[in-house]
Design a protein around this motif. Structure first.
Motif, PDB file in Angstrom:
ATOM      1  N   VAL A  70       0.845  -1.186   0.000  1.00  0.00           N
ATOM      2  CA  VAL A  70       0.000   0.000   0.000  1.00  0.00           C
ATOM      3  C   VAL A  70       0.885   1.242   0.000  1.00  0.00           C
ATOM      4  O   VAL A  70       2.042   1.199   0.434  1.00  0.00           O
ATOM      5  CB  VAL A  70      -0.945   0.051   1.223  1.00  0.00           C
ATOM      6  CG1 VAL A  70      -1.984  -1.062   1.166  1.00  0.00           C
ATOM      7  CG2 VAL A  70      -0.165  -0.006   2.523  1.00  0.00           C
ATOM      8  N   ASN A  71       0.350   2.341  -0.504  1.00  0.00           N
ATOM      9  CA  ASN A  71       0.994   3.634  -0.316  1.00  0.00           C
ATOM     10  C   ASN A  71       0.734   4.080   1.122  1.00  0.00           C
ATOM     11  O   ASN A  71      -0.258   3.679   1.738  1.00  0.00           O
ATOM     12  CB  ASN A  71       0.423   4.663  -1.282  1.00  0.00           C
ATOM     13  CG  ASN A  71       0.470   4.186  -2.721  1.00  0.00           C
ATOM     14  OD1 ASN A  71       1.483   3.663  -3.183  1.00  0.00           O
ATOM     15  ND2 ASN A  71      -0.631   4.351  -3.447  1.00  0.00           N
ATOM     16  N   LEU A  72       1.607   4.915   1.650  1.00  0.00           N
ATOM     17  CA  LEU A  72       1.485   5.326   3.049  1.00  0.00           C
ATOM     18  C   LEU A  72       1.487   6.836   3.187  1.00  0.00           C
ATOM     19  O   LEU A  72       2.209   7.540   2.464  1.00  0.00           O
ATOM     20  CB  LEU A  72       2.629   4.736   3.880  1.00  0.00           C
ATOM     21  CG  LEU A  72       2.620   3.210   4.044  1.00  0.00           C
ATOM     22  CD1 LEU A  72       3.927   2.727   4.631  1.00  0.00           C
ATOM     23  CD2 LEU A  72       1.446   2.771   4.929  1.00  0.00           C
ATOM     24  N   VAL A  73       0.680   7.304   4.107  1.00  0.00           N
ATOM     25  CA  VAL A  73       0.660   8.708   4.505  1.00  0.00           C
ATOM     26  C   VAL A  73       0.869   8.757   6.010  1.00  0.00           C
ATOM     27  O   VAL A  73       0.152   8.091   6.764  1.00  0.00           O
ATOM     28  CB  VAL A  73      -0.683   9.388   4.142  1.00  0.00           C
ATOM     29  CG1 VAL A  73      -0.731  10.807   4.704  1.00  0.00           C
ATOM     30  CG2 VAL A  73      -0.891   9.397   2.639  1.00  0.00           C
ATOM     31  N   LEU A  74       1.855   9.506   6.446  1.00  0.00           N
ATOM     32  CA  LEU A  74       2.150   9.652   7.873  1.00  0.00           C
ATOM     33  C   LEU A  74       1.871  11.077   8.300  1.00  0.00           C
ATOM     34  O   LEU A  74       2.310  12.034   7.643  1.00  0.00           O
ATOM     35  CB  LEU A  74       3.618   9.327   8.152  1.00  0.00           C
ATOM     36  CG  LEU A  74       4.153   9.666   9.549  1.00  0.00           C
ATOM     37  CD1 LEU A  74       3.517   8.769  10.602  1.00  0.00           C
ATOM     38  CD2 LEU A  74       5.673   9.553   9.595  1.00  0.00           C
ATOM     39  N   ILE A  75       1.131  11.224   9.393  1.00  0.00           N
ATOM     40  CA  ILE A  75       0.925  12.548   9.975  1.00  0.00           C
ATOM     41  C   ILE A  75       1.234  12.454  11.462  1.00  0.00           C
ATOM     42  O   ILE A  75       0.709  11.586  12.168  1.00  0.00           O
ATOM     43  CB  ILE A  75      -0.507  13.072   9.708  1.00  0.00           C
ATOM     44  CG1 ILE A  75      -0.654  14.523  10.188  1.00  0.00           C
ATOM     45  CG2 ILE A  75      -1.577  12.160  10.282  1.00  0.00           C
ATOM     46  CD1 ILE A  75      -1.874  15.231   9.642  1.00  0.00           C
ATOM     47  N   ALA A  76       2.161  13.291  11.919  1.00  0.00           N
ATOM     48  CA  ALA A  76       2.653  13.217  13.295  1.00  0.00           C
ATOM     49  C   ALA A  76       2.578  14.592  13.936  1.00  0.00           C
ATOM     50  O   ALA A  76       2.935  15.598  13.322  1.00  0.00           O
ATOM     51  CB  ALA A  76       4.096  12.709  13.309  1.00  0.00           C
ATOM     52  N   GLU A  77       2.138  14.625  15.171  1.00  0.00           N
ATOM     53  CA  GLU A  77       2.051  15.897  15.889  1.00  0.00           C
ATOM     54  C   GLU A  77       2.863  15.839  17.176  1.00  0.00           C
ATOM     55  O   GLU A  77       3.267  14.767  17.636  1.00  0.00           O
ATOM     56  CB  GLU A  77       0.593  16.239  16.212  1.00  0.00           C
ATOM     57  CG  GLU A  77      -0.064  15.301  17.213  1.00  0.00           C
ATOM     58  CD  GLU A  77      -1.308  15.884  17.854  1.00  0.00           C
ATOM     59  OE1 GLU A  77      -1.308  17.095  18.171  1.00  0.00           O
ATOM     60  OE2 GLU A  77      -2.279  15.126  18.050  1.00  0.00           O
TER      61      GLU A  77
END
Length: 503
Positions: free
Chosen positions: A174-181
Motif C-alpha cells: 500500500v501507499n502510506l501517509v504519515l501525519i505526526a504531531e
C-alpha cells in the motif's frame, strides 16, 4: 491521552463472519520469510531506535525539546523509507507530514505523536530517559522509559516493519501517509492546522483509513478492536483574588481568614456545583441533552468481552477495591464506555512544601479534564461549562482551555476495521470488538468531515504505565500468548497486506 484498561478478550468470530470478508493475505511464503528474517536481523537496531527516541523527550506542556523532537521525527520517517517528508508549522508546535508512494492501488494513513507526558525521576525505579531493559513478570524483557508504550515503542515498531520491507527488498503493498504531531499530550490544540493544509488534506482523503499503532495485548494475548474513542477537553478553572472582588490580590497571613474571604474555598464551592453523586455524575446544565446512549448491540459486545476477563485482576491492576456504585464488572464497563465525565486532574493553591505555612492563598487552580461521548462536542462542553458557572454565581471563576477534541466513531464494517480483524484472525490473536475506548486521541480530526475516514488502533505486543512511573514496552516476550518486538513488527506488515487485499 489514551486509556489502556481493556474490558474484554472475546474472539468475535461469529460477528466478524457477518461482515464483508477480507481474503487471505497475498504475500507469498517466501516474502513472509524474507520479511521475518529482515525483522529479526534488525531487532537490535529496532531496540536502539526506541531507546534513542526515549532519550529525547519532547514535552509540549514544558516546551521541552520540541524543535529537536520534530526534527528527529522527520529523520525517523526518512530513514524508514518515506520519500516526501516535511516539517509543518502550526500555531503551536510543529508536526511532520510524510508520504511513501509504492505504486499501489490503495493508500493507508498512520497517525503518530512525538510528544510524551511529564515525569518525575524520583518516582521511577529506573531512570526514565535511560531506556533500560528490565524484567516484567509474566511478560518478559522490556524497555522502561517515558514514552516507551505511549507511543514511541509501538510507533517505532511500525517503522521497524518498514525497515524490514527495505531490507528484504520488498515493496510495501500500500501507499502510506504519515501525519505526526507534537501536542497530543496537551489535547492537540493546533493539530487542526495540519489537517487543514490543502495538500495534506488531499493526501489523507486518498486513504482507505487511518490507524494509531498500539500494543495492548493482555496476559492472555487478547486485544480490542476499538470502534471509537471518547473526546476530551483539558482546561483549568482559576479562582484569583486579583480578579475577584473581595480579593486578596496576593497570599496573606492565615490569621486574617476570619475577616477575609478565600479564593481557594471559592474554587472548592464552584467545583462542587459541577457534579453530583459524590463526583460521579456531571451536573452541568444541559450536559446530557446530546449524549448518544450505547445501543443494545454495543452493550452486548461489552458484556461478551467482560465475561472473559477476571474482574479481580483488573481491580488489582488499578489498585481499587470496587467499581462505582458496586456495579458488577460488565455493568461497570458499560458505564465506562457510556458516561461522559468531569474529572479533577489536580488542585493547586498556596503552600505545598514540607511543614505548614500559615497563609491564606490569593489564587487557586483546578486542572480539569472532560471526557465526551457521541454526540457531544468540545465547543458545546466549553460553552455549557461557562454558562453553568455564570448561572451559579461564579462569573469570576476563569476558564483557560489548553486543548481538546470531539469523540470518534467508526463503522464496524469499514475496510479499516475489517482489515484489523482479518490480521488478528490470521495471526491467531483473540480479539473483542469494543464500541468505545474510554481514552481519547484526536481521531475526530479524521473521522469528522471533511475527511470522514475510518480510524482505529492496531498492534500486538504489550506495554503499560502510560502517564505513570515505570512505563514499559515488551521487546522480548516470555509469554507465549504475547508478541515480542519481532512478532509485533510482523503484525504491522500483515496489516498492510490486509488493507491492500480487502474487498
Amino acid at each position: 491521552m489514551l486509556s489502556f484498561l481493556r474490558h474484554g478478550a472475546a474472539c468475535t468470530l461469529v460477528l466478524a463472519a457477518s461482515l464483508p470478508a477480507v481474503p487471505a493475505l497475498a504475500q507469498s511464503a517466501e516474502e513472509e520469510a524474507a520479511l521475518r528474517s529482515a525483522a529479526e536481523s534488525g531487532r537490535d537496531a529496532s531496540i536502539k531506535r526506541i531507546q534513542d527516541w526515549i532519550a529525547l523527550p519532547s514535552i509540549a506542556a514544558e516546551d521541552l525539546n520540541m524543535q529537536e523532537g520534530v526534527e528527529y521525527m522527520a529523520t525517523l520517517a526518512r530513514e524508514a523509507g518515506f520519500d516526501e517528508v516535511e516539517i509543518v508549522p502550526t500555531s503551536g508546535h510543529p508536526g511532520v507530514f510524510a508520504t511513501m508512494d509504492n505504486g499501489a492501488d490503495r493508500t493507508l494513513a498512520v497517525y503518530f505523536m512525538y510528544d510524551v507526558k511529564q515525569f518525575d525521576p524520583a518516582e521511577w525505579s529506573s531512570p526514565p530517559l535511560e531506556g533500560a531493559i528490565v524484567e516484567k513478570e509474566g511478560f518478559g524483557r522490556a524497555i522502561m522509559g517515558r514514552g516507551a508504550v505511549n507511543q514511541k515503542g509501538p510507533e517505532a515498531t511500525f517503522l521497524a516493519a518498514l525497515h524490514a520491507f527495505k531490507e528484504a527488498g520488498i515493496t510495501p503493498p500500500v501507499n502510506l501517509v504519515l501525519i505526526a504531531e507534537g501536542e497530543e499530550e496537551i489535547g492537540s490544540p493546533n493539530f487542526g492546522d495540519m489537517t487543514a493544509v490543502p495538500h495534506i488534506q488531499t493526501a489523507l482523503k486518498e486513504a482507505e483509513g487511518i490507524f494509531i499503532p498500539a500494543s495492548w495485548q493482555d496476559r492472555s494475548g487478547a486485544v480490542d478492536v476499538n470502534l471509537g474513542s471518547k473526546g476530551v477537553v483539558e482546561l483549568e478553572l482559576i479562582s484569583d483574588g486579583a480578579n475577584w472582588g473581595p480579593g486578596p490580590k496576593t497570599d496573606i497571613h492565615s490569621s486574617l481568614k476570619a475577616a477575609v474571604e478565600s479564593p481557594a474555598w471559592r474554587l472548592v464551592h464552584a467545583l462542587e456545583t459541577l457534579v453530583e453523586d459524590g463526583g460521579n455524575t456531571p451536573a452541568i446544565e444541559g450536559w446530557y441533552e446530546n449524549v448518544r446512549p450505547l445501543t443494545e448491540h454495543e452493550k452486548d459486545l461489552i458484556r461478551e468481552g467482560a465475561a472473559l476477563v477476571d474482574p479481580e485482576e483488573q481491580k488489582e491492576t488499578l489498585g481499587i477495591t470496587r467499581w462505582i456504585d458496586d456495579l458488577p464488572y460488565d455493568e461497570a464497563m458499560i458505564r465506562l464506555a457510556q458516561e461522559p465525565t468531569v474529572n479533577i486532574e489536580g488542585l493547586v493553591s498556596g503552600y505545598t512544601g514540607p511543614g505548614g505555612k500559615t497563609i491564606l492563598p490569593g489564587r487557586a487552580v483546578a486542572k480539569i479534564d472532560l471526557r465526551l461521548v457521541p454526540n457531544q462536542t468540545r465547543e458545546e462542553a466549553e460553552r455549557k461549562m461557562r454558562a453553568h458557572l455564570d448561572a451559579n454565581g461564579f462569573e469570576d471563576i476563569e476558564i483557560e482551555v489548553s486543548g481538546g477534541y470531539d469523540p470518534t466513531e467508526t463503522a464496524e464494517d469499514s475496510l479499516m476495521i475489517r482489515a484489523e480483524m482479518a490480521t488478528y484472525e490470521r495471526l491467531g490473536i483473540p480479539y473483542a470488538l469494543n464500541p468505545r475506548l474510554a481514552g481519547s486521541w484526536p481521531g475526530a480530526m479524521f473521522t469528522d468531515p471533511p475527511l470522514s475516514l475510518p480510524a482505529g488502533h492496531f498492534g500486538i505486543g504489550h506495554g503499560s504505565g502510560a502517564h505513570a512511573p515505570d512505563e514499559y514496552y515488551v521487546v522480548e516476550s516470555t509469554n507465549p500468548n504475547v508478541a515480542g518486538l519481532v512478532d509485533a513488527t510482523m503484525g504491522y506488515a500483515h496489516l498492510l497486506y490486509a488493507v491492500a487485499e480487502a474487498e
